[in-house]
Enzyme design. Sequence first.
Site, PDB file in Angstrom:
ATOM      1  N   SER A 101       0.846  -1.207   0.000  1.00  0.00           N
ATOM      2  CA  SER A 101       0.000   0.000   0.000  1.00  0.00           C
ATOM      3  C   SER A 101       0.873   1.245   0.000  1.00  0.00           C
ATOM      4  CB  SER A 101      -0.928  -0.001   1.216  1.00  0.00           C
ATOM      5  OG  SER A 101      -0.209  -0.257   2.402  1.00  0.00           O
ATOM      6  N   ASP A 125       5.713  -7.220   2.515  1.00  0.00           N
ATOM      7  CA  ASP A 125       4.760  -7.579   1.453  1.00  0.00           C
ATOM      8  C   ASP A 125       5.505  -7.876   0.152  1.00  0.00           C
ATOM      9  OD1 ASP A 125       2.101  -7.956   0.912  1.00  0.00           O
ATOM     10  OD2 ASP A 125       1.564  -5.828   0.939  1.00  0.00           O
ATOM     11  N   GLU A 152      -9.558  -9.291   3.611  1.00  0.00           N
ATOM     12  CA  GLU A 152      -9.883  -7.893   3.292  1.00  0.00           C
ATOM     13  C   GLU A 152     -11.238  -7.807   2.592  1.00  0.00           C
ATOM     14  OE1 GLU A 152      -6.705  -5.727   1.435  1.00  0.00           O
ATOM     15  OE2 GLU A 152      -7.944  -3.941   1.145  1.00  0.00           O
TER      16      GLU A 152
HETATM   17  O1  KIV Z   1      -0.438  -3.487   1.501  1.00  0.00           O
HETATM   18  C1  KIV Z   1      -1.145  -3.383   2.515  1.00  0.00           C
HETATM   19  O2  KIV Z   1      -1.076  -2.427   3.276  1.00  0.00           O
HETATM   20  C2  KIV Z   1      -2.083  -4.456   2.806  1.00  0.00           C
HETATM   21  C3  KIV Z   1      -3.103  -4.191   3.863  1.00  0.00           C
HETATM   22  C4  KIV Z   1      -4.237  -3.440   3.278  1.00  0.00           C
HETATM   23  C5  KIV Z   1      -3.543  -5.435   4.524  1.00  0.00           C
HETATM   24  O3  KIV Z   1      -2.053  -5.463   2.182  1.00  0.00           O
END
Ligand code: KIV
Length: 313
Positions: free
Chosen positions: A89, A131, A229
Amino acid sequence: MSQASHTDSPNVTHGATTGATPGASVNATTPYGTLPPASPVASRKPISLPRLHDMRARGEKITMLTAYDATFAAVADAAGVECILVGDSLGMVCQGLASTVGVTLETMRYHVESVVRGLQRVQGTAWVIGDLPFGSYHASREQALHSASVLMQAGAHMVKLEGGGWTNDTVRFLVERGIPVCAHLGLTPQTVHALGGYRVQGRDDAGAQQLKQEALALQDAGATLLVLEMVPAALSIEVTQALPRCHTIGIGAGNGTAGQVLVMHDMLGINLGKNPKFVRNFMQGQASVLDAMTHYVKCVKDGSFPDNAQHAW
Ligand code: KIV
């Protein structure tokens, strides 16, 4: 459950003290300002997978926030947030992209390193999740291992990837090689174009069944956290109850999950666009970012956030 419940000493709350002497207050001033209060080293143990499992077993909600830099990560840690997600994000809230699709592995590595350094500066104890960005784990299990290694070597404790079904082999491959994995189902922002927009997922019977099966398969593959989500609250409860070894972390998924996550900018009320329905502005009525995050932790722990009537489907 109180915010301080994962400290060993009930007298020491996050953000109140620092250094090796519990109870002693230490100001870490630098030429650029005062660092956020450090975790009391002697009284807080690092968050680990067994500690997250224990929290679930005790019925204590797990708190997660996104952070992308050293200072906000240190503040989140001081507020008692157990898990910091360095989410892709960041593409939208830091880089100004229209979606997360344009985020690269190198960008993720840079932000994971920044967060980890911030936590080290204040003897932070949060569990850091890096991520895996779009295209960094899609080609093969080997590509996923390479990308995950980049984020783990930058200091992440766990990696997150989106999607079910086709990701099972990849999750198993990473977990067998000692890389903890957080999965992500429901609205998966990296596939926003295929999903036709940011919509609630699993609303009809077929969608709900598929999501449940994918969640079970991800647990079998070894995923130990699962972000849900924009999933109906009733479905999240079913999924959570079906997964004893994989703890659900909801965002727009109601209050029946094992934990909650929000994008930091959203919960601080500084989103550039429209706030999704599931967001609450925790800055309201608070004097500082630390207070807002501390309040978030309290509200997740005592079950008052999210409020299904306002924040869920
Ligand atoms: O990238 C992110 O911040 C996420 C959250 C919305 C869970 O995947």
